[in-house]
Design a protein around this motif. Structure first.
Motif, PDB file in Angstrom:
ATOM      1  N   ASN A 136      -9.525  -8.197   3.234  1.00 48.37           N
ATOM      2  CA  ASN A 136      -9.247  -6.782   2.968  1.00 48.37           C
ATOM      3  C   ASN A 136      -8.509  -6.128   4.128  1.00 48.37           C
ATOM      4  O   ASN A 136      -7.573  -5.355   3.919  1.00 48.37           O
ATOM      5  CB  ASN A 136     -10.540  -6.028   2.674  1.00 48.37           C
ATOM      6  N   LEU A 137      -8.925  -6.431   5.352  1.00 51.61           N
ATOM      7  CA  LEU A 137      -8.250  -5.885   6.526  1.00 51.61           C
ATOM      8  C   LEU A 137      -6.798  -6.363   6.574  1.00 51.61           C
ATOM      9  O   LEU A 137      -5.878  -5.576   6.803  1.00 51.61           O
ATOM     10  CB  LEU A 137      -8.981  -6.290   7.804  1.00 51.61           C
ATOM     11  N   THR A 138      -6.587  -7.644   6.334  1.00 49.10           N
ATOM     12  CA  THR A 138      -5.232  -8.206   6.353  1.00 49.10           C
ATOM     13  C   THR A 138      -4.377  -7.561   5.261  1.00 49.10           C
ATOM     14  O   THR A 138      -3.230  -7.175   5.509  1.00 49.10           O
ATOM     15  CB  THR A 138      -5.293  -9.731   6.186  1.00 49.10           C
ATOM     16  N   ARG A 139      -4.933  -7.415   4.067  1.00 45.93           N
ATOM     17  CA  ARG A 139      -4.208  -6.778   2.958  1.00 45.93           C
ATOM     18  C   ARG A 139      -3.817  -5.350   3.324  1.00 45.93           C
ATOM     19  O   ARG A 139      -2.705  -4.911   3.049  1.00 45.93           O
ATOM     20  CB  ARG A 139      -5.076  -6.780   1.698  1.00 45.93           C
ATOM     21  N   GLU A 140      -4.721  -4.614   3.967  1.00 43.66           N
ATOM     22  CA  GLU A 140      -4.460  -3.231   4.360  1.00 43.66           C
ATOM     23  C   GLU A 140      -3.291  -3.147   5.354  1.00 43.66           C
ATOM     24  O   GLU A 140      -2.420  -2.281   5.237  1.00 43.66           O
ATOM     25  CB  GLU A 140      -5.731  -2.650   4.979  1.00 43.66           C
ATOM     26  N   ILE A 141      -3.263  -4.035   6.323  1.00 41.76           N
ATOM     27  CA  ILE A 141      -2.176  -4.025   7.307  1.00 41.76           C
ATOM     28  C   ILE A 141      -0.852  -4.368   6.643  1.00 41.76           C
ATOM     29  O   ILE A 141       0.175  -3.738   6.913  1.00 41.76           O
ATOM     30  CB  ILE A 141      -2.503  -4.979   8.474  1.00 41.76           C
ATOM     31  N   ILE A 142      -0.862  -5.329   5.746  1.00 40.98           N
ATOM     32  CA  ILE A 142       0.374  -5.691   5.037  1.00 40.98           C
ATOM     33  C   ILE A 142       0.834  -4.539   4.159  1.00 40.98           C
ATOM     34  O   ILE A 142       2.038  -4.277   4.040  1.00 40.98           O
ATOM     35  CB  ILE A 142       0.189  -6.991   4.243  1.00 40.98           C
ATOM     36  N   GLN A 143      -0.097  -3.810   3.559  1.00 42.72           N
ATOM     37  CA  GLN A 143       0.279  -2.644   2.756  1.00 42.72           C
ATOM     38  C   GLN A 143       0.957  -1.594   3.636  1.00 42.72           C
ATOM     39  O   GLN A 143       1.926  -0.960   3.215  1.00 42.72           O
ATOM     40  CB  GLN A 143      -0.943  -2.050   2.054  1.00 42.72           C
ATOM     41  N   GLN A 144       0.467  -1.405   4.854  1.00 45.10           N
ATOM     42  CA  GLN A 144       1.110  -0.461   5.773  1.00 45.10           C
ATOM     43  C   GLN A 144       2.534  -0.908   6.098  1.00 45.10           C
ATOM     44  O   GLN A 144       3.443  -0.073   6.206  1.00 45.10           O
ATOM     45  CB  GLN A 144       0.289  -0.315   7.050  1.00 45.10           C
ATOM     46  N   ILE A 145       2.753  -2.210   6.230  1.00 39.78           N
ATOM     47  CA  ILE A 145       4.112  -2.723   6.452  1.00 39.78           C
ATOM     48  C   ILE A 145       4.976  -2.426   5.227  1.00 39.78           C
ATOM     49  O   ILE A 145       6.096  -1.936   5.350  1.00 39.78           O
ATOM     50  CB  ILE A 145       4.085  -4.225   6.776  1.00 39.78           C
ATOM     51  N   ALA A 146       4.450  -2.705   4.041  1.00 37.17           N
ATOM     52  CA  ALA A 146       5.204  -2.458   2.800  1.00 37.17           C
ATOM     53  C   ALA A 146       5.528  -0.972   2.636  1.00 37.17           C
ATOM     54  O   ALA A 146       6.614  -0.619   2.161  1.00 37.17           O
ATOM     55  CB  ALA A 146       4.416  -2.967   1.596  1.00 37.17           C
ATOM     56  N   ASP A 147       4.600  -0.110   3.041  1.00 35.17           N
ATOM     57  CA  ASP A 147       4.807   1.338   2.943  1.00 35.17           C
ATOM     58  C   ASP A 147       5.643   1.894   4.097  1.00 35.17           C
ATOM     59  O   ASP A 147       5.892   3.098   4.141  1.00 35.17           O
ATOM     60  CB  ASP A 147       3.452   2.061   2.924  1.00 35.17           C
ATOM     61  N   ARG A 148       6.031   1.038   5.029  1.00 32.41           N
ATOM     62  CA  ARG A 148       6.769   1.438   6.228  1.00 32.41           C
ATOM     63  C   ARG A 148       6.001   2.449   7.068  1.00 32.41           C
ATOM     64  O   ARG A 148       6.566   3.329   7.707  1.00 32.41           O
ATOM     65  CB  ARG A 148       8.155   1.953   5.887  1.00 32.41           C
TER      66      ARG A 148
END
Length: 109
Positions: free
Chosen positions: A8-20
Motif C-alpha cells: 500500500n505504501l509503495t502504491r501510494e508513492i507511485i500514485q504521487q508520481i503518476a499525479d506529478r
C-alpha cells in the motif's frame, strides 16, 4: 509490518508520481529533488498508477545492517508502454509505528 502495508505504501508513492505530486514525496536524505524531478520529466512516456499485478514485480528485501527496514525496487508503469524500463528505488523505515517511504531514486538500470 505486513506485506499488505508495504504494498500500500509503495502504491501510494507511485500514485504521487503518476499525479506529478513530486514535492510531497519524501526523498532519502542527500538526494537531490531537482534531479529526481528531471529524471521523471525526461522519461519519454506518461507515468500511471501501478496495476495490482505490477506490485507482484516488487522486490523487497531487508538489509543486513543499518536503519532501513526494507529496500524496495520495482518498475514503474506508463500509459504508452505498460511496464516500463524506469525503476523506482525506495527505502522504507518504521517510524512511530508507521511505515515511511523514502525514495532513493528512479532510473533505468
Amino acid at each position: 509490518m505486513t506485506d499488505t502495508s508495504l504494498r500500500n505504501l509503495t502504491r501510494e508513492i507511485i500514485q504521487q508520481i503518476a499525479d506529478r505530486d513530486l514535492d510531497r514525496i519524501r526523498l532519502e536524505p542527500g538526494s537531490d529533488r531537482e534531479d529526481f524531478k528531471l529524471a521523471l520529466r525526461e522519461y519519454p512516456a506518461t507515468f500511471v498508477a501501478i496495476p495490482e499485478h505490477g506490485l507482484d514485480e516488487m522486490d523487497a528485501f531487508k538489509p543486513t545492517s543499518g536503519y532501513v527496514s526494507w529496500c524496495v525496487e520495482l518498475p514503474l508503469w506508463t500509459k504508452e508502454e505498460g511496464r516500463s524500463d524506469m525503476w523506482l528505488f525506495l527505502n522504507v523505515r518504521e517510524e512511530g509505528g508507521h511505515l515511511v517511504g523514502y525514495v532513493r531514486g528512479v532510473r533505468v538500470p
